[in-house]
Scaffold this motif. Structure first.
Motif, PDB file in Angstrom:
ATOM      1  N   LYS A 223      31.226  36.962  43.941  1.00 46.94           N
ATOM      2  CA  LYS A 223      31.483  37.212  42.473  1.00 46.94           C
ATOM      3  C   LYS A 223      32.284  38.373  42.480  1.00 46.94           C
ATOM      4  O   LYS A 223      33.512  38.135  41.639  1.00 46.94           O
ATOM      5  CB  LYS A 223      30.208  37.764  41.732  1.00 46.94           C
ATOM      6  N   ALA A 224      32.387  39.410  43.117  1.00 50.39           N
ATOM      7  CA  ALA A 224      33.073  40.693  43.195  1.00 50.39           C
ATOM      8  C   ALA A 224      34.493  40.141  43.433  1.00 50.39           C
ATOM      9  O   ALA A 224      35.555  40.439  43.085  1.00 50.39           O
ATOM     10  CB  ALA A 224      32.796  41.773  44.050  1.00 50.39           C
ATOM     11  N   LEU A 225      34.768  39.487  44.713  1.00 50.87           N
ATOM     12  CA  LEU A 225      35.957  38.984  45.033  1.00 50.87           C
ATOM     13  C   LEU A 225      36.607  38.035  43.987  1.00 50.87           C
ATOM     14  O   LEU A 225      37.795  38.121  43.614  1.00 50.87           O
ATOM     15  CB  LEU A 225      35.818  38.233  46.317  1.00 50.87           C
ATOM     16  N   ALA A 226      35.898  37.108  43.395  1.00 51.14           N
ATOM     17  CA  ALA A 226      36.411  36.333  42.645  1.00 51.14           C
ATOM     18  C   ALA A 226      36.963  36.877  41.139  1.00 51.14           C
ATOM     19  O   ALA A 226      38.033  36.726  40.559  1.00 51.14           O
ATOM     20  CB  ALA A 226      35.611  35.253  41.949  1.00 51.14           C
ATOM     21  N   PHE A 227      35.935  37.927  40.707  1.00 50.57           N
ATOM     22  CA  PHE A 227      36.585  38.835  39.678  1.00 50.57           C
ATOM     23  C   PHE A 227      37.728  39.589  39.870  1.00 50.57           C
ATOM     24  O   PHE A 227      38.736  39.914  38.999  1.00 50.57           O
ATOM     25  CB  PHE A 227      35.259  39.934  38.986  1.00 50.57           C
ATOM     26  N   ALA A 228      37.925  40.153  40.907  1.00 53.22           N
ATOM     27  CA  ALA A 228      38.906  40.992  41.328  1.00 53.22           C
ATOM     28  C   ALA A 228      40.287  40.006  41.538  1.00 53.22           C
ATOM     29  O   ALA A 228      41.585  40.652  41.000  1.00 53.22           O
ATOM     30  CB  ALA A 228      38.908  41.671  42.891  1.00 53.22           C
ATOM     31  N   ALA A 229      40.210  39.001  41.946  1.00 49.21           N
ATOM     32  CA  ALA A 229      41.451  37.985  42.127  1.00 49.21           C
ATOM     33  C   ALA A 229      41.819  37.703  40.672  1.00 49.21           C
ATOM     34  O   ALA A 229      42.912  37.546  40.430  1.00 49.21           O
ATOM     35  CB  ALA A 229      41.076  37.053  43.120  1.00 49.21           C
ATOM     36  N   ARG A 230      40.801  37.480  39.932  1.00 48.31           N
ATOM     37  CA  ARG A 230      41.042  36.847  38.571  1.00 48.31           C
ATOM     38  C   ARG A 230      41.613  37.906  37.861  1.00 48.31           C
ATOM     39  O   ARG A 230      42.711  37.664  37.035  1.00 48.31           O
ATOM     40  CB  ARG A 230      39.721  36.302  37.720  1.00 48.31           C
ATOM     41  N   ASN A 231      41.126  39.165  37.731  1.00 42.89           N
ATOM     42  CA  ASN A 231      41.833  40.442  37.122  1.00 42.89           C
ATOM     43  C   ASN A 231      43.306  40.503  37.544  1.00 42.89           C
ATOM     44  O   ASN A 231      44.282  40.609  36.675  1.00 42.89           O
ATOM     45  CB  ASN A 231      41.050  41.597  37.325  1.00 42.89           C
ATOM     46  N   LEU A 232      43.429  40.302  38.880  1.00 47.24           N
ATOM     47  CA  LEU A 232      44.892  40.426  39.495  1.00 47.24           C
ATOM     48  C   LEU A 232      45.697  39.491  38.920  1.00 47.24           C
ATOM     49  O   LEU A 232      46.845  39.723  38.517  1.00 47.24           O
ATOM     50  CB  LEU A 232      44.811  40.259  41.259  1.00 47.24           C
TER      51      LEU A 232
ATOM     52  N   ALA B  38      44.217  44.361  44.942  1.00 52.73           N
ATOM     53  CA  ALA B  38      43.146  45.050  44.291  1.00 52.73           C
ATOM     54  C   ALA B  38      41.875  45.567  45.133  1.00 52.73           C
ATOM     55  O   ALA B  38      41.886  45.095  46.485  1.00 52.73           O
ATOM     56  CB  ALA B  38      42.633  44.142  43.223  1.00 52.73           C
ATOM     57  N   MET B  39      40.919  46.015  44.679  1.00 56.01           N
ATOM     58  CA  MET B  39      39.723  46.214  45.514  1.00 56.01           C
ATOM     59  C   MET B  39      38.515  45.657  44.878  1.00 56.01           C
ATOM     60  O   MET B  39      38.062  45.608  43.837  1.00 56.01           O
ATOM     61  CB  MET B  39      39.373  47.908  45.530  1.00 56.01           C
ATOM     62  N   ALA B  40      37.744  45.063  45.727  1.00 56.20           N
ATOM     63  CA  ALA B  40      36.283  44.640  45.335  1.00 56.20           C
ATOM     64  C   ALA B  40      35.467  45.293  46.492  1.00 56.20           C
ATOM     65  O   ALA B  40      35.251  44.757  47.653  1.00 56.20           O
ATOM     66  CB  ALA B  40      36.360  43.016  45.664  1.00 56.20           C
ATOM     67  N   GLY B  41      34.926  46.397  45.953  1.00 59.63           N
ATOM     68  CA  GLY B  41      34.179  47.241  46.938  1.00 59.63           C
ATOM     69  C   GLY B  41      35.071  47.803  47.830  1.00 59.63           C
ATOM     70  O   GLY B  41      35.802  48.671  47.564  1.00 59.63           O
ATOM     71  N   SER B  42      34.494  47.882  49.065  1.00 55.26           N
ATOM     72  CA  SER B  42      35.448  48.166  50.310  1.00 55.26           C
ATOM     73  C   SER B  42      36.411  46.995  50.586  1.00 55.26           C
ATOM     74  O   SER B  42      37.340  47.475  51.569  1.00 55.26           O
ATOM     75  CB  SER B  42      34.761  48.482  51.174  1.00 55.26           C
TER      76      SER B  42
END
Length: 925
Positions: free
Chosen positions: A784-793, A846-850
Motif C-alpha cells: 500500500k505504501a509503495l502504491a500510495f507513493a507512486a500515485r502521489n508521484l 519519492a520515499m515509501a518508508g525506507s
C-alpha cells in the motif's frame, strides 16, 4: 439454466428487493421464536406506538436498533422474540375521533358513551395498521403472530387484575388532589402531555392592605385571576423587611376576606417583592405550602375554567382569561395595582390541544408510590433496589442518575382520566357513595350486598396499562411458556424522554407483581434532530418522514407536507425557502438499507442524533459498491474451481492471508459492538472493511493473482473472494437486511454455505484469531505504501491516468513480489527493482518508508525541486518534533522503554529519509 450472475440485476434497485423479501420472511415464520428451551433466550419488547400514529424518525431510528439486535441474536441461534404491540393512546385517539365527529356537527355527548366507543373501535380498525405497515417497510422482524393491542380482551383483563390487587393491597386509593387539567378536554393529563414553553407575559404587582393599621404588602403574580382563591401571603422567615409582620393578616383585594401572613423558606427573597401569594387549589408549589401550614383550599374555577361560586359574584361565570382582564381593571380602579412589568414566563400547554394547563383540585385515583406492602417495601423501593444491585443496567450508565433522581423525589401517581376511550376503572358506587372495586360488576354487586351500583366513569391513564406490558403481553397472570422464556426481556430500547413515565413504571409494576425485573438492560438513545441540531417538529416545518427517505419525494409534495399544520402559519414562506435550499430537487429514493445504515452510523451513546440526509446518499453509494463488488466476484468465480472440495490444493498468497485475517478482526469488532449496543462502531467496522479493504484493495489484488498465479494460487484466491464476501453479507445483515439477503441467495451456494433457506437464519460469523497473519498484514501495508507513493508521484507530476510509465524501486530483490500488483494499482508500464537508483537521472523520486521510488519520466527541474523542498520541510518538521520529545527532561527515564525505543527508531527513519531527499535535491541542482 440461469447463472447466478444472470439472477442478479445489473444495478441495485432497492424497491423491488424490499417488496419481494419481507413477505417471504413473514410467511416462512422466520420472525417467530424457536421456543427451544436449550437455547439462550433473547427478547425485546417494542415500545408500543400509538395506534393513531405514523412512523416518524424516532420510531425508524429505534426500530433499526431493535431489529439489528433481533436479527443478530437470531443468527446466533438464540430463542429470539421481538414482541410487537400498539397502544390505545387514550387522549390522542379520543381527540382524533372527536374532531372527526365535530366535522359532522356531532359531539360524543350527543352519541352517548357506548356509541362513541363503538365509533372509536371502527376508526381503530380502519387506520390502526398504518404504523405496522410502515414497520414492515423498515424491515422490522417482529413476531406479528403475537402482536397485541393494549385494549384487547386479554390485555384489558390483566389491567383489571392489577388494579384490583393493588387496591386490595392498599396501594391504590381515591382522593382529592391537585392535577394537570386540560379545560378543553375536561380531563387530567400526565406531565408527559404537558409542554412548558417560554412566552411573553406580565408580572402584576398588587397591594394587599395590612388588616391591622396602615400600609400594605406588595405581591408579584403572573396569574392575577387566582388571587380570588388566595388563603395566605408568605415571606421568607429570614427576610428582615417583613419579619415583624409574620403572624399578622392582610385584606384580600376585591374579596371580603382576611388572610394570614406566613413564613416559608420556599420564598425567593430576590424575586419580585419577596412576598408571594398562596393559592393551594391552583398551584402545585402552593399546594405543598398549604399542606405544610394546614391552610384551606379554595378552588375558584369550574372544570371548564370559568370562575365558580367561591368567588365574588361580579366574576362568576367568566372565562379565566376574561376574568383576568376584569380583575386587573378593578384592581387598578381600587388603587391596588402598583405596576405591571413585562415578564418572560414558562406557560404549560397540553401538547394535544394547545390549551393552557390549569392546576385543578379534583377527585382522582392514585397509586401510592411510597407506601409499603406486606414485604415492608414500597414499589418505589423495589424499583430502586433492582437498579442499584445491577439487575437492571442503563446504557449509557449515567442515565441511572436521572432514574434515581426521579424515584427519590416521587409523588403519588394520578392514574385516572376523565375520558371515555380507555380501560374503564373497575370501581362501582352505591347511592351513599361507597366504593366497590371488583373484577366485574357481578363481583362488585356481591360485595355491595345487591345494592344498585353505578360504575366509575373515568378511565385509566394510558401509562398504567403500558407499565404492565413486560408481563401482560406474555400472558400473566397465567404461567405461560412465553412468560417463562422471555421475562425478563434482554433489553429495552427507548428514548431518554420517557425514563420517568414508562421505564420506571415498568420496573415498578413488574418487580411488584412477578418478582422479576422487566428487562436486563435499558439502552437509552438520544432524540433524532435535524441537521442543525434542532428538534424535529411539524410545527417548525423541519420534519423528515422516513418513508420519504426510502421511496423519495418530489419537491412540491415535500413543501406541502412541511408547510401544512404549522403552529404559526406566517412562517410558511421561511420554511419553504429553507426546504428548497436543503432539498432543491426533493429527496431521492435511498432505500431501506441505506436509511438503516445511516441510523446505525449515528447511534453513538449521546443525547441527540443530528440527522444528515447526505449520509443516506453516502450509504446508498455503499449499497451500490457492495452490489457491484458481488457482480465482479460472481463473474470471476462462477463455473470455476473455488477449492471447495475436500483435499483441493490451495496456495494462499499474502493478499489472501491478509484479507482473511482482517475479516477475523472485523468479525470480532462488529460482534463486540453489537454486544455493547454500539451500532455506530459496528457500522464503522463494516464500512471500513467492505469499502476500504475488500473492495478497494483486495479485489484489485485478487485480479492479479487470478490472472497470473498458479492454479493453486488462483483457486485459493477465488475461494477467498467468495468466502469473504459471503461472510460480509452475514456480518452486515442485521443492519442492511434486504440487499444482503438478495446477494446472499446467489453468493452462498458458490461459497458452499447454503445450509439454510434464508440469510436471516444463517450462522453468525465467529472470529478465529489464529487466522490473523501479521506477516501478511505487514506485506500488504508495504505494498500500500509503495502504491500510495507512486500515485502521489503521478499526481505531483500531473500525469494522466492513461499515461503509463516505468517505476524503479531501490531496495532488496524481494520487492519484485510487488511488481505485478503495482502495475495496475499505479498505472505503470513496468516495474524494475534495482540496488541503487541512477544518480544522474532527473526523474522524480519519492520515499515509501525506507524504499526509494523513481518514475522514469522527463521532468521539469524547477517543479521537481519545489516538490522535494516541500517534502524536506515536512520531514524536518517531523524530525524536530520527535527530537524535542526525546530531549524533554525526564521523558527517557519515565516513559515505558518500548515507547522510547519506538520514538528513537522513528527518529532514525526520519534522519535516513531526510538524507536521501537532500541528496536527491542536491543531485537535481
Amino acid at each position: 439454466m440461469t447463472t447466478a450472475l444472470e439472477q442478479l440485476a445489473k444495478s441495485f434497485e432497492p424497491a423491488a428487493i424490499e417488496a419481494a423479501w419481507y413477505p417471504r420472511w413473514e410467511s416462512a415464520h422466520y420472525f417467530s421464536p424457536s421456543m427451544d428451551a436449550s437455547a439462550p433466550s433473547f427478547a425485546i419488547q417494542l415500545p408500543p406506538p400509538n395506534v393513531t400514529g405514523t412512523l416518524h424518525m424516532g420510531h425508524a431510528f429505534n426500530q433499526t436498533i431493535m431489529d439489528g439486535l433481533t436479527r443478530y441474536h437470531r443468527m446466533r441461534g438464540d430463542n429470539t422474540l421481538w414482541l410487537p404491540g400498539t397502544d390505545h393512546a387514550g387522549i390522542a385517539t379520543q381527540i382524533v375521533v372527536e374532531r372527526q365527529l365535530a366535522g359532522q356537527g356531532i359531539s360524543r355527548h350527543d352519541m352517548g358513551r357506548p356509541a362513541f366507543i363503538e365509533k372509536v373501535w371502527e376508526w381503530k380498525q380502519q387506520s390502526g395498521d398504518t404504523i405496522t405497515s410502515q414497520m414492515r417497510r423498515m424491515g422490522a422482524s417482529v413476531d406479528w403472530g403475537r402482536e397485541y393491542f393494549t385494549m384487547d380482551d386479554k390485555m384489558s383483563g390483566t389491567v383489571t387484575e392489577v388494579f384490583v390487587r393493588l387496591y386490595e393491597q392498599g396501594l391504590i386509593y381515591r382522593g382529592k388532589r391537585l392535577v394537570n387539567w386540560d379545560p378543553l378536554l375536561g380531563t387530567a393529563v400526565s406531565d408527559l402531555e404537558v409542554n412548558s414553553e417560554e412566552e411573553d407575559g406580565h408580572l402584576w404587582h398588587i397591594h394587599y392592605p395590612l388588616a391591622q393599621g396602615e400600609g400594605h404588602l406588595t405581591v408579584a403574580t403572573t396569574r392575577p385571576e387566582t388571587m380570588l382563591g388566595d388563603v395566605a401571603v408568605m415571606v421568607h422567615p429570614e427576610d428582615e423587611r417583613y419579619a415583624h409582620l409574620i403572624g399578622q393578616s392582610v385584606k384580600l383585594p376585591l374579596c371580603d376576606r382576611e388572610i394570614p401572613i406566613i413564613a416559608d423558606d420556599y420564598v425567593d427573597r430576590e424575586f419580585g417583592t419577596g412576598v408571594v401569594k398562596v393559592t393551594p387549589a391552583h398551584d402545585f408549589n402552593d399546594y405543598a405550602v398549604g399542606q405544610r401550614h394546614d391552610l384551606p383550599q379554595i378552588a375558584i374555577l369550574t372544570l371548564d375554567a370559568k370562575i365558580n361560586d367561591n368567588a365574588p359574584a361580579a366574576y362568576r361565570g367568566m372565562d379565566r382569561f376574561a376574568a383576568r382582564k376584569q380583575i386587573v381593571a378593578d384592581l387598578e380602579a381600587g388603587g391596588f395595582l402598583a405596576e405591571i412589568k413585562k415578564h418572560k414566563l414558562m406557560v404549560p400547554r397540553c401538547e394535544r390541544t394547545g390549551q393552557v394547563i390549569e392546576p385543578m383540585l379534583t377527585d382522582q385515583w392514585f397509586v401510592a408510590m411510597s407506601k409499603t406492602d406486606e414485604t415492608g417495601k414500597s414499589i418505589t423501593q423495589k424499583a430502586l433496589e433492582v437498579v442499584e444491585n445491577g439487575e437492571v443496567q442503563f446504557v449509557p450508565g449515567d442515565w441511572v442518575n436521572t432514574y434515581y433522581a426521579w424515584l427519590k423525589n416521587i409523588q403519588d401517581w394520578c392514574i385516572s382520566r376523565q375520558l371515555w376511550w380507555g380501560h374503564q376503572i373497575p370501581a362501582w358506587y352505591d347511592d351513599e357513595g361507597n366504593v366497590y372495586v371488583a373484577r366485574d360488576e357481578a363481583e362488585a354487586s356481591a360485595k355491595a350486598g345487591g345494592r344498585a351500583l353505578k360504575r366509575d366513569d373515568d378511565v385509566l391513564d394510558t401509562w398504567f396499562s403500558s407499565a404492565l406490558v413486560p408481563f401482560s403481553s406474555l400472558g400473566w397472570p397465567q404461567e405461560t411458556p412465553e412468560l417463562k422464556a422471555f421475562l425478563p426481556s434482554s433489553v429495552l430500547v427507548t428514548g431518554y424522554d420517557i425514563i420517568f413515565f414508562w421505564v420506571a413504571r415498568m420496573i415498578m409494576m413488574t418487580t411488584h407483581f412477578t418478582g422479576k425485573v422487566p428487562f436486563k438492560h435499558v439502552y437509552v438513545h438520544g432524540l433524532v434532530r435535524d441537521g442543525e441540531g434542532k428538534k424535529m417538529s411539524k410545527s417548525e416545518g423541519n420534519v423528515l418522514d422516513p418513508v420519504d427517505l426510502i421511496d423519495g419525494i418530489a419537491l412540491e409534495p415535500l413543501l406541502e407536507k412541511r408547510t401544512t399544520g404549522l403552529r404559526r402559519p406566517e412562517k410558511a414562506p421561511q420554511v419553504a425557502a429553507k426546504t428548497q435550499k436543503e432539498f432543491p430537487e426533493g429527496i431521492p429514493a435511498y432505500g431501506v438499507d441505506a436509511v438503516r445504515f445511516t441510523f446505525a452510523s449515528l447511534a453513538s451513546l449521546g443525547r441527540s442524533i443530528n440527522f444528515d440526509q447526505k449520509r443516506c446518499e453516502g450509504y446508498r453509494n455503499f449499497c451500490n459498491k457492495l452490489w457491484n463488488a458481488t457482480r465482479f466476484v460472481l463473474m470471476n468465480v462462477e463455473g470455476r474451481d473455488c477449492g471447495l472440495e475436500a483435499g483441493a490444493e490451495l496456495d494462499y498468497g499474502f493478499a489472501d492471508r491478509w484479507i482473511i485475517g482482517r475479516l477475523q478482526e472485523a468479525e470480532k469488532a462488529v460482534t463486540l459492538a453489537l454486544d455493547t449496543f454500539r451500532f455506530d462502531l459496528a457500522a464503522q467496522a463494516i464500512y471500513e472493511f467492505v469499502w476500504n479493504e475488500y473492495c478497494d484493495w483486495y479485489i484489485e489484488l485478487a485480479k492479479v493473482s487470478t490472472q497470473h498465479g498458479s492454479e493453486a494460487q488462483q483457486r485459493a484466491t477465488r475461494r477467498t473472494l467468495i468466502r469473504v464476501l459471503e461472510t460480509i453479507l452475514r456480518l452486515t445483515h442485521p443492519i442492511m437486511p434486504f440487499i444482503t439477503e438478495e446477494l446472499w441467495q446467489v453468493v452462498a451456494p458458490l461459497a458452499g454455505k447454503k445450509e439454510v433457506d434464508s440469510l436471516m437464519v444463517a450462522r453468525w460469523p465467529q472470529a478465529d484469531e489464529s487466522k490473523i497473519d501479521p506477516a501478511a498484514t505487514a506485506t500488504v501495508d508495504a505494498l500500500k505504501a509503495l502504491a500510495f507513493a507512486a500515485r502521489n508521484l503521478r499526481g505531483e507530476m500531473g500525469l494522466s491516468p492513461a499515461q503509463k510509465v516505468p517505476l524503479f524501486l531501490e531496495g532488496p530483490a524481494s520487492l519484485a513480489q510487488f511488481s505485478a500488483y503495482l502495475l495496475p494499482l499505479a498505472k505503470l508500464s513496468e516495474v524494475h527493482v534495482v540496488e541503487r537508483l541512477p544518480e544522474d537521472d532527473d526523474a522524480p523520486v519519492a520515499m515509501a518508508g525506507s524504499i526509494r521510488l523513481m518514475l522514469k519520466v522527463e521532468v521539469d527541474k524547477a517543479a521537481e525541486a519545489a516538490r522535494l523542498s516541500k517534502d524536506i520541510a515536512r520531514t524536518e518538521e517531523g524530525l524536530s518534533k520527535m527530537r524535542a520529545k526525546l530531549e524533554k527532561p525526564g521523558y527517557i527515564d519515565k516513559a515505558p522503554a518500548h515507547l522510547v525505543e519506538k520514538d528513537r527508531a522513528q527518529v532514525a527513519e526520519l534522519e535516513d529519509r531526510l538524507g536521501k531527499l537532500q541528496g536527491q535535491l542536491q543531485k537535481l541542482r
